[in-house]
Design a protein around this motif. Sequence first.
Motif: not given
Length: 398
Positions: A3-6, A37, A68-69, A71, A365-366
């Motif tokens: 998972r992305i952790r911004a 998440d 962004r950030n 999934r 972050q993503a």
Amino acid sequence: MARIRAGEALAPFRVLDLSRVRAGPTCVRMLADFGADVIRVEPPPGVDANDNMFVDSREGGDFQNLNRNKRSLTLNLKRPEGVALFKRLVKTADVVVENWRPDVKTRLGIDYESLRAVNPRIVLASISGYGQDGPYAKRPGFDQVIQGMGGLMSVTGFPGQGPVRAGLAVADSSAGLYAALGIFAALLERERSGQGQWVHTSLLHAQIAMMDFQAARYLNDGAVPVQCGNDHPSASPMGLYRASDGHLNIGAAGGGNWRRFCEALDRTRWLADERYATDAARIANRAALSAEIEEVFATATVQHWVDLLNRAGVPAGPVYTVPQVFEDPQVRHMNATAQAVASSGKTCTFITQPVHLERTPGSVQAAAPDCGEHTDEVLREAGLDDQEIRALRELGVV
């Protein structure tokens, strides 16, 4: 990928994002930037003809900045298996966000009562054009239409010009931000009650709220707002003025600002002029005052006047093009942009979150995900094995 952790502020929370276009993604972007998440739930390609409305490319700046950030999971909610799988995800989620027309979620069986039966702690956030009920509830809501119905176009532009839309999606963006605020309030209240709730807002109500002082002056004072061009409707001198090489905005309304303004321009005689003695007088004689101010400003550059007035404590600033905005030293200092690399290898530039938390800040972050990029990953987290996932793909559910 994991998972992305911004950020850490919302790290305990999982959000299922069913939203599209702008208002919903604006809301969810705030949650994602602060560490939630976020799983963007999208129909498999070809299922929904409107899925990519206003999206020229998923690598385009607008789509990337909004998503962004997050999934991405593909899921066909038009099939009962897809709805069942979505409800399985709801069991471990905290928030669901959608911006369909109000009847759609009920028709699909994922309205608030249906989700609450699965998870009593769930917060469902709904963003619509006109509200969840009422005579216009089933109308599709687009930003420009709502700008007109919410009064914004009647006060934008110059006198006699006719209605003018604002240059950005005021109704969409404000509705998304109000929805995010509602989600934060509902999650905070849940800490006390242990119960989720349905949060809903609309583009129309958000646009009316953004009319703020213009609407309040009408409702309480009977003052009907009209187009004033670049002048402030209830203050003077406050607006756009021409210097020798361009334009600047000033805010010299109010007794203190007015005095400092006159002293900085070496025009203290204006202080003794009855035409300019009060705010009301300066508004009544705005044309004459503006002509005198521009006569002074014509003698020097925008930068000269901006520096002089700010040193005197009078608000003033240049009028930038968008490229100039991002060249400004203060904007650079604020780190108003950040970059992340998309799955294709393209480097994308994003507008950072304007809300700063000193201890648990948000971040980028993503880049936005490819459609369905994380489908297998999310389904495995939900307990499905590879054979079950293959079967769902063969059925066209994911």
